[in-house]
Write a protein that holds these residues in place. Structure first.
Motif, PDB file in Angstrom:
ATOM      1  N   ARG A 199      15.138 -15.671  16.732  1.00 18.63           N
ATOM      2  CA  ARG A 199      16.314 -15.001  17.323  1.00 18.63           C
ATOM      3  C   ARG A 199      15.885 -13.793  18.151  1.00 18.63           C
ATOM      4  N   PRO A 200      16.358 -13.695  19.378  1.00 17.26           N
ATOM      5  CA  PRO A 200      16.034 -12.504  20.179  1.00 17.26           C
ATOM      6  C   PRO A 200      16.540 -11.216  19.523  1.00 17.26           C
ATOM      7  N   ASP A 201      17.714 -11.265  18.846  1.00 23.32           N
ATOM      8  CA  ASP A 201      18.208 -10.021  18.230  1.00 23.32           C
ATOM      9  C   ASP A 201      17.322  -9.593  17.057  1.00 23.32           C
ATOM     10  N   VAL A 202      16.779 -10.559  16.330  1.00 21.11           N
ATOM     11  CA  VAL A 202      15.854 -10.220  15.240  1.00 21.11           C
ATOM     12  C   VAL A 202      14.547  -9.669  15.819  1.00 21.11           C
ATOM     13  N   GLN A 203      14.078 -10.292  16.866  1.00 21.72           N
ATOM     14  CA  GLN A 203      12.845  -9.789  17.497  1.00 21.72           C
ATOM     15  C   GLN A 203      13.031  -8.329  17.938  1.00 21.72           C
ATOM     16  N   GLU A 204      14.189  -8.061  18.517  1.00 17.21           N
ATOM     17  CA  GLU A 204      14.469  -6.697  18.981  1.00 17.21           C
ATOM     18  C   GLU A 204      14.519  -5.735  17.795  1.00 17.21           C
ATOM     19  N   PHE A 205      15.183  -6.181  16.714  1.00 17.00           N
ATOM     20  CA  PHE A 205      15.282  -5.333  15.527  1.00 17.00           C
ATOM     21  C   PHE A 205      13.889  -5.027  14.973  1.00 17.00           C
ATOM     22  N   VAL A 206      13.075  -6.065  14.859  1.00 20.17           N
ATOM     23  CA  VAL A 206      11.742  -5.885  14.278  1.00 20.17           C
ATOM     24  C   VAL A 206      10.912  -4.939  15.149  1.00 20.17           C
ATOM     25  N   PHE A 207      10.977  -5.172  16.448  1.00 20.29           N
ATOM     26  CA  PHE A 207      10.227  -4.281  17.341  1.00 20.29           C
ATOM     27  C   PHE A 207      10.670  -2.828  17.163  1.00 20.29           C
ATOM     28  N   ARG A 208      11.999  -2.620  17.141  1.00 18.53           N
ATOM     29  CA  ARG A 208      12.533  -1.254  17.002  1.00 18.53           C
ATOM     30  C   ARG A 208      12.120  -0.638  15.656  1.00 18.53           C
ATOM     31  N   ALA A 209      12.255  -1.435  14.583  1.00 18.48           N
ATOM     32  CA  ALA A 209      11.941  -0.905  13.253  1.00 18.48           C
ATOM     33  C   ALA A 209      10.486  -0.445  13.202  1.00 18.48           C
ATOM     34  N   VAL A 210       9.604  -1.265  13.742  1.00 16.25           N
ATOM     35  CA  VAL A 210       8.187  -0.909  13.677  1.00 16.25           C
ATOM     36  C   VAL A 210       7.906   0.263  14.609  1.00 16.25           C
ATOM     37  N   SER A 211       8.431   0.202  15.820  1.00 11.30           N
ATOM     38  CA  SER A 211       8.081   1.287  16.738  1.00 11.30           C
ATOM     39  C   SER A 211       8.699   2.610  16.288  1.00 11.30           C
ATOM     40  N   ASP A 212       9.906   2.587  15.728  1.00  6.77           N
ATOM     41  CA  ASP A 212      10.481   3.846  15.218  1.00  6.77           C
ATOM     42  C   ASP A 212       9.629   4.401  14.079  1.00  6.77           C
ATOM     43  N   THR A 213       9.174   3.504  13.196  1.00  8.43           N
ATOM     44  CA  THR A 213       8.358   3.955  12.065  1.00  8.43           C
ATOM     45  C   THR A 213       7.046   4.572  12.545  1.00  8.43           C
ATOM     46  N   LEU A 214       6.425   3.904  13.515  1.00 12.08           N
ATOM     47  CA  LEU A 214       5.156   4.427  14.031  1.00 12.08           C
ATOM     48  C   LEU A 214       5.378   5.774  14.721  1.00 12.08           C
ATOM     49  N   THR A 215       6.449   5.851  15.478  1.00 11.96           N
ATOM     50  CA  THR A 215       6.712   7.088  16.211  1.00 11.96           C
ATOM     51  C   THR A 215       7.020   8.228  15.246  1.00 11.96           C
ATOM     52  N   GLU A 216       7.889   7.933  14.281  1.00 14.34           N
ATOM     53  CA  GLU A 216       8.296   9.000  13.368  1.00 14.34           C
ATOM     54  C   GLU A 216       7.122   9.513  12.535  1.00 14.34           C
ATOM     55  N   SER A 217       6.295   8.579  12.086  1.00 19.17           N
ATOM     56  CA  SER A 217       5.217   8.985  11.174  1.00 19.17           C
ATOM     57  C   SER A 217       3.974   9.439  11.922  1.00 19.17           C
ATOM     58  N   GLY A 218       3.883   9.083  13.199  1.00 17.56           N
ATOM     59  CA  GLY A 218       2.659   9.375  13.953  1.00 17.56           C
ATOM     60  C   GLY A 218       1.485   8.564  13.425  1.00 17.56           C
ATOM     61  N   ALA A 219       1.775   7.422  12.812  1.00 18.50           N
ATOM     62  CA  ALA A 219       0.713   6.643  12.171  1.00 18.50           C
ATOM     63  C   ALA A 219      -0.310   6.136  13.189  1.00 18.50           C
ATOM     64  N   ALA A 220      -1.564   6.155  12.775  1.00 16.07           N
ATOM     65  CA  ALA A 220      -2.641   5.648  13.615  1.00 16.07           C
ATOM     66  C   ALA A 220      -2.993   4.222  13.198  1.00 16.07           C
ATOM     67  N   TYR A 221      -2.356   3.748  12.129  1.00 16.26           N
ATOM     68  CA  TYR A 221      -2.712   2.446  11.550  1.00 16.26           C
ATOM     69  C   TYR A 221      -1.457   1.840  10.942  1.00 16.26           C
ATOM     70  N   LEU A 222      -1.325   0.518  11.102  1.00 12.95           N
ATOM     71  CA  LEU A 222      -0.196  -0.204  10.510  1.00 12.95           C
ATOM     72  C   LEU A 222      -0.736  -1.412   9.757  1.00 12.95           C
ATOM     73  N   LYS A 223      -0.321  -1.555   8.501  1.00 14.94           N
ATOM     74  CA  LYS A 223      -0.638  -2.794   7.775  1.00 14.94           C
ATOM     75  C   LYS A 223       0.603  -3.676   7.877  1.00 14.94           C
ATOM     76  N   TRP A 224       0.504  -4.761   8.616  1.00 11.04           N
ATOM     77  CA  TRP A 224       1.633  -5.674   8.869  1.00 11.04           C
ATOM     78  C   TRP A 224       1.528  -6.808   7.857  1.00 11.04           C
ATOM     79  N   ASP A 225       2.409  -6.781   6.876  1.00  9.49           N
ATOM     80  CA  ASP A 225       2.323  -7.746   5.778  1.00  9.49           C
ATOM     81  C   ASP A 225       3.342  -8.870   5.957  1.00  9.49           C
TER      82      ASP A 225
END
Ligand code: GLA
Length: 724
Positions: free
Chosen positions: A446-472
């Motif tokens: 689903r394009p809407d799910v893809q958009e949600f997932v992208f947003r969720a991950v990018s918001d998390t990375l931006t907010e935390s300033g993380a240099a590393y992501l473990k994608w499980d």
């Protein structure tokens, strides 16, 4: 240098080490003549008559003609009684396409594949061959690439509906390889959670054999890989032929032995659970498959795979970059932590020299166990009152990088996300959802799910300033259905899911090029070349026990590079097996992959904490050799009590050697292990013993490895060539 020779109906791709030769038959069939060490030329007659045809004329008009012809992209139903590589239904026109050669062109650059990960590189040559069926209008565009530096052929197929009616594609393999004999052993990698990729080797017999998955991922149970090895082939010598699929979803890898002992190898998307509608003018792109040839045994095959992925598939930015030594919070704290506890673990880790602290599962929603909150990617303020930003900042203030865990493709029924969008989960309307680990899979088609997932991950990375992501990714498909896809496209879901995943990954790595992403799927449940296009490392297994890891890492290394295998020193007794292995052995084994820790350093003794400091310094010093060197597997854990391997730097001046003995043995002399990959002319100093040996002695006589008494003992030696 790679070249493509086209003359007298022959198509010959070759580089300095291998040749791949096809022939256009008088009737237009595309025959396969040869894949192996580089040839100057070939007599097609020899190959074709030995295949049992007795005639090299027009195969189409002879009874059983096609059945004996070694082919490039066969279709059953037109005289070939073997199983083909392509099946489609053409309304009113049966289900076989009579594919005939309609042209070949050499391409200047290797094209990327629409929506799929693929090898890349400016060297080498690519040939596109078009086969076409006059009755249905179907075209198959076969792509072959040979890079200058690799004994490999990379293949994919684009199926085009050039007719005027819709087609139903039910099987489109990425590669088919007809081999003249069946005197091979088949090697596959199979397992389960916490014991991924065990090596299975057995002789080919008439009929079908192979591995496949239907669970929506390349899986814990099987790997999209197979190898053929001659009976006499060892790690160091003999013919071996490896095939791997650059794909992370349902696949099938098969070797079939037919009459006259011919063998047909095929590899591609699993045709079960797959039906793809192709409207006129539409195309279907298969994933890419890679064939590797080695005359230097299984070791040569593996090194060829490793180098190929590193030079032509992995994200280039990470190949030579230093990978930070990380400490992951999972086995240190599981779900039981808060900001203060994490900071205190990180403080202790920083003192030991750890470079990256990773907060694993448990930080979001109300995630105190695995029963809730996937999809609600806001920090749990009870645990992290200052949110992700403050935690990230506190970790960074300790001189560490901050990393974070997510499982973006999933949703817990107990979550705000599920309550708002129950249709976003994979499900069949009217059937009760089947949860696994209390969770459902989001419908990534689903394009809407893809958009949600992208947003969720990018918001998390931006907010935390993380240099590393473990994608499980921790569960497999069930109740496979999509509320988004129309009823006649439901069988497209497994492949569309993977395309959706790739689309999101692609967007993410472009948006956050500096973030190091480590893949994970209940451990190594989606550790495949498809994922390695986006993520340079993958958590190899949830089993961190040193002895189990010897088996898992050995099997994994058959086609995946050590630099990509996440491998951590964990606490004892080991959380999976209950075994207590010495710290040095846990360390020696973790060095066989992408090195890190999975424990609470505060619980270590002072002496162990000092050892950690030494270990991290050593891991950093030897990183180049271990990550970029050639891996030589020496003693197999599948054959005996000892496991040994050595990694040798490309210039043969440095090497790291490891031996692990599973069960201690009383009254047994120390093993003398023959090394590989060194320069026989050079002299090497073993830094730990300060002894100097000739490379020839080390490879022909061996290196003595005295072991301490007890189980799970090891030696770790660093070899440095003496200045000439
Ligand atoms: C999976 C992973 C583990 C850990 C847990 C967290 O099992 O493989 O490493 O991240 O999930 O729930």
């Amino acid at each position: 240098m790679t070249e493509i020779l086209q003359e007298n109906g022959l198509l010959h791709l070759r580089n300095g080490s291998i040749s791949y030769i096809m022939a256009v038959m008088p009737g237009g069939a595309l025959a396969h003549l040869y894949f192996g060490p580089r040839l100057s030329a070939i007599h097609p007659d020899g190959v074709l008559r030995a295949a049992g045809s007795g005639d090299t004329g027009n195969f189409r008009l002879q009874e059983c003609g096609l059945d004996r012809l070694p082919q490039e992209y066969p279709v059953q139903g037109l005289g070939d009684q073997r199983e083909g590589a392509l099946t489609a239904e053409y309304p009113g026109k049966g289900w076989a396409a009579d594919l005939r050669f309609s042209g070949a062109e050499a391409l200047d650059a290797k094209p990327g594949l629409d929506g799929l990960p693929a090898t890349f590189g400016s060297d080498g040559k690519t040939l596109r061959i078009t086969l076409a069926d006059a009755l249905t209008g179907l075209r198959a565009e076969l792509l072959y690439t040979v890079f200058d530096d690799s004994p490999a052929v990379i293949r994919s197929v684009r199926i085009v509906n050039g007719g005027d009616a819709p087609m139903l594609l039910t099987d489109a393999q990425s590669l088919c390889l007809d081999l003249p004999d069946s005197r091979w052993d088949l090697i596959t990698l199979s397992g389960a959670w916490a014991r991924e990729r065990a090596v299975y080797r057995r002789p080919l017999v008439p009929g079908h054999q192979g591995v496949s998955t239907l669970c929506g991922a390349s899986s814990l149970q099987q790997s999209p890989f197979l190898a053929l090895a001659r009976k006499e082939t060892t790690e160091d010598a003999g013919e071996a032929l490896g095939a791997a699929l650059i794909y992370s979803g349902n696949f099938a890898a098969r070797a079939s032995v037919y009459q006259n002992d011919s063998t047909r190898l095929s590899l591609g998307v699993n045709p079960r659970d797959f039906i793809w509608r192709l409207a006129p003018g539409e195309a279907f792109q298969t994933p890419e498959a890679v064939l590797v040839y080695s005359e230097e045994g299984l070791g040569g095959m593996s090194r060829a795979f490793h180098r190929l992925w590193e030079s032509h598939l992995l994200p280039p930015r990470w190949v030579n970059a230093h990978r930070p030594v990380l400490l992951n919070s999972w086995e240190a704290a599981y779900f039981d932590f808060d900001e203060e506890k994490l900071v205190s673990i990180a403080e202790c880790a920083a003192k030991a020299g750890v470079e990256l602290f990773v907060m694993d599962d448990g930080w979001f929603g109300r995630r105190d166990d695995d029963s809730t909150s996937l999809g609600d990617w806001g920090a749990d303020r009870k645990k992290l009152p200052g949110g992700l930003r403050r935690l990230g900042d506190r970790i960074r203030a300790l001189g560490l990088q901050f990393g974070i865990w997510m499982e973006p493709e999933m949703v817990s029924p107990q979550s705000d996300l599920y309550r708002a969008h129950p249709d976003w989960a994979i499900h069949v309307p009217g059937r009760e959802p089947i949860t696994a680990r209390h969770q459902l899979t989001l419908d990534m088609s689903r394009p809407d799910v893809q958009e949600f997932v992208f947003r969720a991950v990018s918001d998390t990375l931006t907010e935390s300033g993380a240099a590393y992501l473990k994608w499980d990714m921790n569960r497999n498909f069930s109740n496979v259905g999509s509320a988004y896809l129309p009823p006649d496209r439901q069988r497209e879901l497994p492949h569309r899911y993977i395309l959706g995943l790739y689309a999101v990954m692609d967007r993410l790595v472009r948006a956050f090029p500096e973030v190091l992403i480590e893949g994970c799927a209940s451990g190594g449940g989606r550790f495949d070349p498809g994922m390695l296009y986006y993520v340079p490392q993958f958590w190899c297994s949830d089993d961190t026990d040193a002895l189990q890891r010897c088996r898992i890492q050995w099997g994994t290394s058959l086609f995946l590079p050590p630099s990509a295998m996440g491998s951590h020193v964990s606490a004892v007794p080991n959380h999976q097996t209950g075994r207590t292995a010495p710290l040095e052995s846990r360390f020696a084994v973790a060095l066989g992959g992408c090195f890190g820790y999975e424990l609470d350093p505060r619980k270590l003794t002072e002496e162990e904490q000092i050892a950690l400091r030494r270990q991290i310094a050593y891991a950093r010093d030897t990183e180049k050799t271990r990550a970029r060197g050639g891996l030589y597997r020496l003693l197999s854990p599948y054959e005996g009590n000892d496991t040994a391997w050595i990694t040798v730097s490309p210039d043969q001046t440095e090497a790291v050697f490891t031996l692990v003995r599973a069960l201690g043995r009383v009254n047994t002399p120390p093993p003398l292990v023959r090394l590989r990959g060194l320069d026989g002319e050079k002299r090497y100093r073993v830094l730990e013993t300060n002894e100097v040996y000739g490379g020839d002695e080390l490879m022909r006589s061996g290196l003595l490895c005295p072991l301490r008494p007890g189980d799970a003992q090891s030696v770790l030696y660093t070899l440095k060539a003496e200045e000439e």
